[in-house]
Structures are given as C-alpha cells and as structure tokens.
Enzyme design. Structure first.
Site, PDB file in Angstrom:
ATOM      1  N   SER A 435      -3.576   4.418  -1.009  1.00 36.08           N
ATOM      2  CA  SER A 435      -3.764   5.746  -0.601  1.00 36.08           C
ATOM      3  C   SER A 435      -4.389   6.291  -1.892  1.00 36.08           C
ATOM      4  O   SER A 435      -4.986   6.514  -2.129  1.00 36.08           O
ATOM      5  CB  SER A 435      -2.747   6.588  -0.921  1.00 36.08           C
ATOM      6  OG  SER A 435      -1.670   6.451  -2.205  1.00 36.08           O
ATOM      7  N   HIS A 456      -4.869   4.740   6.466  1.00 31.81           N
ATOM      8  CA  HIS A 456      -4.108   5.324   5.118  1.00 31.81           C
ATOM      9  C   HIS A 456      -3.405   6.246   6.166  1.00 31.81           C
ATOM     10  O   HIS A 456      -3.733   7.389   6.844  1.00 31.81           O
ATOM     11  CB  HIS A 456      -5.226   5.840   4.281  1.00 31.81           C
ATOM     12  CG  HIS A 456      -4.546   6.973   3.796  1.00 31.81           C
ATOM     13  ND1 HIS A 456      -4.400   8.245   3.283  1.00 31.81           N
ATOM     14  CD2 HIS A 456      -3.187   7.017   3.140  1.00 31.81           C
ATOM     15  CE1 HIS A 456      -4.499   8.076   2.545  1.00 31.81           C
ATOM     16  NE2 HIS A 456      -3.228   8.228   2.037  1.00 31.81           N
TER      17      HIS A 456
HETATM   18  P1  NAD Z   1       7.646   2.921  -1.658  1.00 29.61           P
HETATM   19  O1  NAD Z   1       7.959   2.130  -2.932  1.00 29.61           O
HETATM   20  O2  NAD Z   1       9.161   3.602  -0.492  1.00 29.61           O
HETATM   21  O3  NAD Z   1       7.931   1.200  -0.940  1.00 29.61           O
HETATM   22  C1  NAD Z   1       6.685  -0.013  -0.710  1.00 29.61           C
HETATM   23  C2  NAD Z   1       8.143  -1.454  -0.731  1.00 29.61           C
HETATM   24  O4  NAD Z   1       7.447  -2.667  -1.194  1.00 29.61           O
HETATM   25  C3  NAD Z   1       8.989  -1.390  -1.074  1.00 29.61           C
HETATM   26  O5  NAD Z   1      10.319  -1.072   0.111  1.00 29.61           O
HETATM   27  C4  NAD Z   1       8.957  -2.216  -1.657  1.00 29.61           C
HETATM   28  O6  NAD Z   1      10.522  -3.690  -1.891  1.00 29.61           O
HETATM   29  C5  NAD Z   1       7.795  -3.802  -1.173  1.00 29.61           C
HETATM   30  N1  NAD Z   1       7.565  -4.636  -1.922  1.00 29.61           N
HETATM   31  C6  NAD Z   1       7.442  -4.717  -3.183  1.00 29.61           C
HETATM   32  N2  NAD Z   1       6.145  -5.622  -2.705  1.00 29.61           N
HETATM   33  C7  NAD Z   1       6.747  -6.275  -2.012  1.00 29.61           C
HETATM   34  C8  NAD Z   1       5.857  -7.583  -1.847  1.00 29.61           C
HETATM   35  N3  NAD Z   1       5.655  -8.738  -2.271  1.00 29.61           N
HETATM   36  N4  NAD Z   1       5.717  -8.089   0.028  1.00 29.61           N
HETATM   37  C9  NAD Z   1       6.539  -6.571   0.510  1.00 29.61           C
HETATM   38  N5  NAD Z   1       7.007  -6.401   0.031  1.00 29.61           N
HETATM   39  C10 NAD Z   1       7.327  -5.776  -1.180  1.00 29.61           C
HETATM   40  O7  NAD Z   1       6.343   2.855  -1.149  1.00 29.61           O
HETATM   41  P2  NAD Z   1       5.810   4.004  -0.177  1.00 29.61           P
HETATM   42  O8  NAD Z   1       6.187   5.336  -0.630  1.00 29.61           O
HETATM   43  O9  NAD Z   1       5.891   3.483   1.410  1.00 29.61           O
HETATM   44  O10 NAD Z   1       4.420   3.400  -0.481  1.00 29.61           O
HETATM   45  C11 NAD Z   1       3.404   2.273   0.274  1.00 29.61           C
HETATM   46  C12 NAD Z   1       2.382   2.130   0.620  1.00 29.61           C
HETATM   47  O11 NAD Z   1       1.999   3.547   0.856  1.00 29.61           O
HETATM   48  C13 NAD Z   1       1.604   2.546  -1.175  1.00 29.61           C
HETATM   49  O12 NAD Z   1      -0.033   1.828  -1.412  1.00 29.61           O
HETATM   50  C14 NAD Z   1       1.403   3.915  -1.440  1.00 29.61           C
HETATM   51  O13 NAD Z   1       0.635   4.490  -2.253  1.00 29.61           O
HETATM   52  C15 NAD Z   1       1.139   4.093   0.068  1.00 29.61           C
HETATM   53  N6  NAD Z   1       0.554   5.852   1.089  1.00 29.61           N
HETATM   54  C16 NAD Z   1       2.216   6.210   0.772  1.00 29.61           C
HETATM   55  C17 NAD Z   1       2.231   7.442   0.987  1.00 29.61           C
HETATM   56  C18 NAD Z   1       3.504   8.383   0.514  1.00 29.61           C
HETATM   57  O14 NAD Z   1       3.616   9.944   0.750  1.00 29.61           O
HETATM   58  N7  NAD Z   1       4.667   7.731  -0.248  1.00 29.61           N
HETATM   59  C19 NAD Z   1       1.034   7.807   1.956  1.00 29.61           C
HETATM   60  C20 NAD Z   1       0.151   7.387   1.819  1.00 29.61           C
HETATM   61  C21 NAD Z   1       0.251   6.104   1.514  1.00 29.61           C
END
Ligand code: NAD
Length: 714
Positions: A435, A456
């Site tokens: 993001s 995204h």
């Molecule tokens: P989250 O913390 O809920 O999940 C991330 C997951 O990635 C975890 O389960 C973790 O175990 C896993 N992980 C870490 N290292 C890893 C690896 N090497 N291989 C495989 N899995 C691995 O995070 P999220 O909120 O789902 O966000 C994920 C991405 O999406 C981020 O880049 C975030 O910026 C983006 N994003 C989030 C949102 C939001 O509102 N949460 C919105 C848009 C984009």
C-alpha cells in the site's frame, strides 16, 4: 422484417418469434427504436387471427435483454417526458400481457431492467441453466425505479418480501434463485431453451393458458401470499423494509428505494392501471434528479473503463492458476476472491496458523450468503476447494500470476520476490499488494523487473470494488494488461496509476485525514468533524475512518507521503504519533478517537482531547468543515492529474467512489467540483490558503481551468 436491434417472423404454426439482436454489440438494449418496432409488431399480431402464440428470444449467447438504454434515460430532464417514456413502455408490455395469446420469454443469459419487465408481462418464463445468467431489476442503482410495470407485476407474481428484496437491492438472481421464488417456470440446458418455451406455448394454445399455468405449480409460499394481502402484516413488512433502507441510505440523497417501496405497496392497494400510473409518476419524479444523473454517469464511466485498454498496448495473458503469498487479512480475502471465480489458487504463508485464520476468513465471506440462502453448503465447499493452502513453493512453476500480500516491509517483499523468481515460469507475472512501497524499489533486484507490477486491493477485499494497478518504471505492458484483465475478471474496478508515493487514493485520502486532524487541533469536537462528513454523504467520518484503518498504519502512510511531498501532504503528524505512543491503534485494539465495545464503535473518547492538548469549543458550520476537507482533496486530485498519476478525471472519480466510499450520488470528487463550479472552488481554496496556509494554494492547472473557463466534464 427487422429494425436494428430486433427481428420478427411468424412461422407456419402461427408462432410469432420476436428476436432481440443489437448488431455489432454484445448486449441487447431496449431503446426507443426497438420499443417502437415492438409496439408495431404487437399491434399487427393482435389484429391477426393466425398468430397463436408469441416467443421472445435473443440471438446472442448468454444474453437476453440488458435493460433500457441508459443514454436515453439520462438525456431526459423533465418529469413529464420521463413519465411519458415510462407510460410508452408500460403500454407495450401491457399489450403483451393482454393480447389473449400465450407468450413466453426464452432467457438465455443476462436479463435486466426492461428485459425482466418484458419477461414479467409474458405468460411463461424459461431460463437457461447457465451460471452467468442473472435476472434482475437494477433500476435503483441508477437512482430510479422499474418503470415498465416491474413494480406492479413482480409483487403480483412472487409476493411482497421477494419483490422488495429484488427491487430494493437491484441484485440479479441466478436461474435457480429465480425459480425458487416463482419468477421463472423452467430451467433447461441452453440448447433446449426455445424447444421448452415452444412446448409450453403449444400446450397453452391447445389446452388454454390457465390449465398450463396451473400445471406449472408455481411456488406460492403461504407467508409471501399473506404478507401482501393482510393489511397489518403488509404494513409491517413495508415498514421493516423502510427501516432497513434508512439504515443504509439517506432518502434525501438516494430517494429511489423509498419511492420503490411506495410503488410496490401500490401493487397491493390498486388495480393494475392505477398502479402503473403511480409507477410512471414516480419515474417522472426520479429521472430528472441530480442523484440519478450522477449514478448513471458513474455507471457509464464504469462501462467505459471496462471497455478501454487504459492505454496499455498489449494482449493480457490468461490467468489459469494463481498463487497468493502471505495469508493475512488481505491475502485471505484475495484468495477467496480468486477461488470464487473458480481459478485454482495456492495460498502460501510461513505460519500454518495464519493460513488457518485466512481460510476461516475466506469461508466467513460465504456465511452471509449461506444464511440468506443465496448459496448452498455444497456450492460453498466447491468454491473453497479452489484454495490450496501451503507452506512451501511447490507448484509455483505452474502459476501465471503471483499476488504477494506479505507484511509491509521492503526487505521481506524483496526476499519473497527473489524466492518466487527461482520457481516461476519466465512469463509469470508478480503483483504486489503493497500500500505504500514503490514498485520500482521492490523490483530493484529482480531478475525480470518487467514482470513486477502493483495490484493494490482495498480492505475488506470482498466489499471494496477498487483496485489500483500500479505501473512500475519497468513493468511490461503485458504484465500490466494481465493484472488489469484479471482484476476485471474478479469483478473489480481497476484504475491504472503511476508508481508515485501513496499511488492515487491514499494520497488524496491523506490530505482529507490531515485536514480532519488539523480541525481537531483547532478545537473542534471529534463528533462535529465526523458528523459534517457523514452529512456530506461519506460512509463514516474521517476520524472514525482513521480508527478503522489503524492509527499506526495511517501514521506509516503519512510518513511515506511526508518524505515524498513535504509539508503539503505531511500535515500535523504529531497528533497521530501521540495517539500511537499512548497505545491507541484504533479499532483493532479497541482504543482510538472512539471507544469500542466488542469491536463496535460506541462514543467519542473525551480523553483524547487531553492527550493531544486540544481544547474543544470552536464552532464552525458543517458546510465550512465539508468545504475544507473536500476542497483539499479536490486540489490534490488535480495535482495528481497534472503529474500524470492517472490519465483522466473519470479515473479519479471512479477510484474515489469505489475505493473510499465518496458519495456516489455526487458522481465523484471532480464531478462534484464541476457541480460546485470550478471558479468557486479555486476562489475558496485561495481564501483558505490566506487563512490557513499554503497547503490550500490552488493547483496550477486549476487556475488555468478558471482562465480558460473549462470544467472537468463537458
Ligand atoms: P497481515 O499482517 O495481516 O498479513 C501478512 C502475512 O504475511 C502474515 O500472515 C505473515 O505470516 C505473512 N508473511 C510474512 N512473511 C512472509 C513470507 N516471507 N512468506 C509468506 N508469508 C509471509 O498483513 P495485511 O494487512 O494482510 O497486509 C498485507 C499487505 O497488504 C501489506 O503490504 C499491506 O501494506 C497491504 N495492504 C493492507 C491493507 C489493509 O487494510 N490491511 C490494505 C491494502 C493493502
């Protein structure tokens, strides 16, 4: 004989075939020409004794009639003409219903709006067993009500509750759902469609219409029948529908569903002619409203976005298998979306418990559909079976697309990309859901940087229609075309943006959130700031939104934007920092600008004022607050256009409505600017700059628009 859009013939048996076929297009529409021809053909048929039955069909695969031509609706600006237009269509369909010969619709696919109203006027409705088929009355989505008899015939056929559900949500039913409520009589394989409809028509012509209708045993649940007929019960059901609608939308902003409830009620209070007259008057009232004009405009913009190639000159690659890496909040949601389209998806994480949670989250999306009986357990199980959980990289070679959704860390994202590149096929595309991190940075050490793009999604994934497709410095047109086309297949609205900090939506939104924090600093109450924006039509106020996003997450985005754009986008980050430092992360830990009970927002938390050293007491009228927060966004959107972050105003407006809940009845951020008046926006921004600082200074191209007397839209 034929006109563009429709052909007809009478065969030796006396069956009149009316076949819709708009030349050179994928969809059939009921425009003025087709309706006039239909009226003429029916008039002739009613005079001829040799016409024994009428069959309506379409020459296009998976398509019956997608409704009225919205272009024609949006060109009408006065109530009288709009009501007359409705009466014209009603009269034609009334003729179908009253012609004294059996009629049937052979529905092979999409059947919406006027298409459904025609089907309702027929004696029989036969639908193809085709997964993509939908039958619906989506008129409320363009700010009007069904106007060719739909509000009168549907309740008479399927009863009060089912008709309210269909008309108020505008949702299309599958063939099975339509059969369950008695809207279609038979479901058969597409190749048998006409044969089945003809069978019913022949029997009805020989044995009489009533005998065949009785033999169909249309489902008539007792509750549905009573709900319409017994006064107090009917009023109760209508009241419940009104309350539910009020909890979702404001009648001043979206009058159509409220007027639809009245129109459906009229079906039980009046005979058909009076009911139809009422319906036509409601259409007359709604068609000229700005809400309807704006909703139609958004509908057309969405269609044009789907139809163009966003300037990408490449053929998309078909995604037959996909992998989602990172099974967190976003990864779980994305995997569900992909599985729902029946594309096999590997869901990888480093932690098994994360995968289990993600699977539960994916499954929970279906619970609602199960509860409302829109899907069966078996159908849900079939969809879920498309997700293959894994802790390793097995099978990565077979995928066409990887969507990475691991934690927001440049280092980890680079590692994940490097590891994936070991296994991936040369042409596979790697999309990151970051993001805030620049795509060029993530791809900096990639072997094939051209295959790395941004994709995204917004949270919650299954609800938010927008995805930003981010064009990295070296992303190839093929990779971009592939993710864009896949996003479309997932039912999303993909807006292509340049690789700039905050991309498009978060950048514009940050200005808005900063403004809200600034107002808090100036001494406004939390609830005053939020109420002003809810009053403007936003789904929630900016401070409630900050709580929902997470104050730490918002702080992180603010840092990225401040580093890139300095003071203009930096805002006053001390407030966010102070909130996070005191352990307030927002909704996720139950402490933010608001208090939370069982995860639900309750009241504003007055302790925040002390913590942030703000003294609430300042009074500013809501219109002024709205102006400050909304005009700040408009100005930044103009800078984004100026800098080429997106290609055109349409993309900004779709992105803001689909990604942030900017009120659709206003048509979008820049369409709103047009309706306020470009010189007024520029003038107010200049005054705000004098009073509150340079961040309001009108963008260069805004001033140029004033000089050239231009608007965003003609
Ligand atoms: P989250 O913390 O809920 O999940 C991330 C997951 O990635 C975890 O389960 C973790 O175990 C896993 N992980 C870490 N290292 C890893 C690896 N090497 N291989 C495989 N899995 C691995 O995070 P999220 O909120 O789902 O966000 C994920 C991405 O999406 C981020 O880049 C975030 O910026 C983006 N994003 C989030 C949102 C939001 O509102 N949460 C919105 C848009 C984009």
């Amino acid at each position: 004989m034929s006109v563009p859009g429709m052909t007809h013939k009478i065969d030796a048996e006396g069956i009149l075939y009316i076949v819709f076929d708009r030349q050179g297009e994928k969809v059939n529409l009921l425009g003025k020409t087709v309706l006039e021809e239909l009226a003429r053909v029916l008039e002739e048929a009613s005079r001829r004794d040799d016409v024994r039955a009428i069959l309506f069909a379409s020459a296009k695969p998976k398509m019956f009639v997608a409704g009225m031509d919205v272009e024609e609706i949006s060109s009408v600006n006065d109530a009288y003409r709009a009501a007359e237009g409705a009466r014209f269509g009603q009269a034609i369909f009334e003729q179908v219903a009253q012609i004294g010969r059996p009629s049937a619709c052979a529905i092979g696919g999409t059947c919406l709006g006027g298409g459904t109203e025609l089907a309702l006027a027929c004696t029989f409705r036969v639908a193809a067993d085709e997964p993509s088929l939908r039958i619906g009355l989506p008129e409320v989505k363009i700010g009007i009500v069904p106007g060719f008899g739909g509000t009168q015939r549907l309740p008479r056929l399927v009863g009060l509750p089912a008709s309210l559900d269909m008309i108020l949500t505008g949702r299309g039913l599958t063939a099975k759902q339509a059969k369950r409520i008695g809207l279609v009589d038979r479901i058969v394989p597409a190749s048998y469609l006409e044969r089945e409809a003809l069978g019913l028509l022949r029997r009805a012509a020989a044995d009489g219409i009533d005998a065949v209708v009785r033999s169909l045993k249309r489902p008539r649940p007792l509750a549905a029948r009573l709900a319409g007929r017994i006064g107090p019960l009917r009023r109760y059901v209508l009241n419940q529908a009104r309350k539910k609608t009020e909890s979702k939308v404001n009648p001043l902003e979206y009058p159509a569903p409220f007027r639809a409830i009245h129109a459906v009620e009229a079906a039980f209070l009046h005979e058909m002619p009076q009911g139809l007259d009422y319906e036509a008057r409601v259409v007359g009232e709604l068609v000229p409203t700005p809400t309807s004009k704006n909703l139609i405009w958004l509908f057309k913009s969405h269609a044009s976005l789907k139809g163009d190639n966003a300037g990408i000159q490449a053929v998309p690659r078909r995604v037959r298998r996909c992998s989602v890496i990172g099974a967190g909040v976003m990864g779980g949601g994305i995997a569900q979306l992909v599985a729902n389209r029946e594309v096999p998806v590997r869901l990888k994480d480093v932690r098994y418990d994360a995968i289990l949670t993600a699977l539960r989250t994916a499954r929970s999306v279906y619970d609602h559909k199960l509860k409302r009986r829109r899907m069966t357990e078996r159908e849900v199980a079939q969809k879920m079976a498309f997700i293959a959980p894994t802790l390793d990289d097995s099978g990565l070679r077979q995928v066409d697309l990887v969507i990475e959704a691991v934690v927001e860390s440049l280092e980890i994202k680079r590692q994940v990309l490097a590891q994936a590149e070991h296994h991936l096929d040369d042409r596979a595309v790697f999309a990151t859901n970051t993001s805030s991190l620049p795509i060029r940075e993530i791809a900096a050490h990639a072997v094939y940087p051209e295959r790395v793009v941004g994709l995204h999604f917004f949270n919650p994934v299954h609800r938010m229609p927008l995805v930003e497709v981010i064009k990295g410095q070296r992303s190839s047109p093929e990779a971009l075309a592939t993710v864009r086309s896949f996003a479309l297949a997932l039912g999303k609205v993909p807006v292509v943006v340049r690789d700039e900090p905050g991309f498009l939506v978060n950048r514009i939104l940050m200005l808005y959130l900063n403004e809200a924090l600034g107002l808090l600093r100036e001494g406004l109450k939390i609830e005053t700031i939020d109420a002003a924006m809810s009053g403007f039509g936003m789904p929630m106020g900016p401070l409630a939104l900050l709580d929902q996003v997470g104050l730490d997450t918002a702080g992180h985005v603010a840092d990225v934007l401040k580093a890139a754009f300095g003071a203009r986008l930096g805002g006053d980050d001390t407030l966010l920092r102070a909130m996070v430092a005191s352990g307030r992360l927002g909704q996720k830990n139950g402490k933010g600008f608001y208090r939370y009970r069982d995860g639900k927002r309750t009241t504003p938390d007055a302790e925040v004022y002390g913590l942030l050293e703000c003294e609430p007491g300042t009074e500013i009228p809501p219109e002024t607050l709205q102006e400050r927060m909304v005009f700040a966004m408009i100005n930044e959107a103009i800078v984004c256009l100026q800098d080429g972050v997106v290609r055109e105003p349409r993309d900004v407006d779709l992105a803001m409505v689909m990604g942030t809940g900017f009120p659709a009845f206003r048509g979008g951020l820049l369409r709103h600017a047009d309706s306020v008046g470009i010189p007024i926006v520029a003038d107010r921004l200049s005054r705000l700059a004098e009073a509150h600082g340079e961040r309001y200074r009108p963008a260069g191209s805004l001033q140029q628009m004033v000089r050239e007397q231009r608007r965003f839209y003609a």
